[in-house]
Design a protein around this motif. Structure first.
Motif, mmCIF file in Angstrom:
data_model
loop_
_atom_site.group_PDB
_atom_site.id
_atom_site.type_symbol
_atom_site.label_atom_id
_atom_site.label_comp_id
_atom_site.label_asym_id
_atom_site.label_seq_id
_atom_site.Cartn_x
_atom_site.Cartn_y
_atom_site.Cartn_z
ATOM 1 N N LYS A 1 -40.493 -36.283 -20.369
ATOM 2 C CA LYS A 1 -41.052 -37.264 -19.429
ATOM 3 C C LYS A 1 -42.538 -37.032 -19.214
ATOM 4 N N ARG B 1 -44.387 -38.444 -22.169
ATOM 5 C CA ARG B 1 -44.352 -39.907 -22.151
ATOM 6 C C ARG B 1 -45.323 -40.454 -21.106
ATOM 7 N N GLN C 1 -48.657 -42.819 -21.795
ATOM 8 C CA GLN C 1 -48.838 -44.125 -21.171
ATOM 9 C C GLN C 1 -50.111 -44.171 -20.328
#
Length: 82
Positions: free
Chosen positions: A17, A20, A24
């Protein structure tokens, strides 16, 4: 080091996570820089996608919702002033 299977899984999922979220966030920052350097037509075309990226980051608590609102406002003012 963690002793339980669930703790080991939590470490793995947190790392996934984190990567990620980092990807982003960095992608959005690069899109914002590109929009600020763009001309009128290109900036107008990029604005909706950048606003969508900011909304997604705020929804997933990667950035604060008020920061997203402030950045969207500043970008909109920037594009309209071109």
């Amino acid at each position: 080091m963690a002793n339980h299977k669930s703790a080991l899984k939590r470490i793995r999922s947190n790392e996934a996570k984190r990567l990620r979220n980092k990807y982003q966030h960095k992608t959005t920052r690069n899109a914002i820089k590109k929009l600020r350097e763009a001309g009128k037509e290109e900036a107008t075309a990029l604005l909706p996608s950048v606003i969508g990226m900011l909304d997604k980051l705020a929804k997933n608590n990667i950035i604060h919702k008020n920061k997203a609102a402030n950045v969207k406002s500043k970008l909109t003012k920037h594009v309209s002033a071109l």
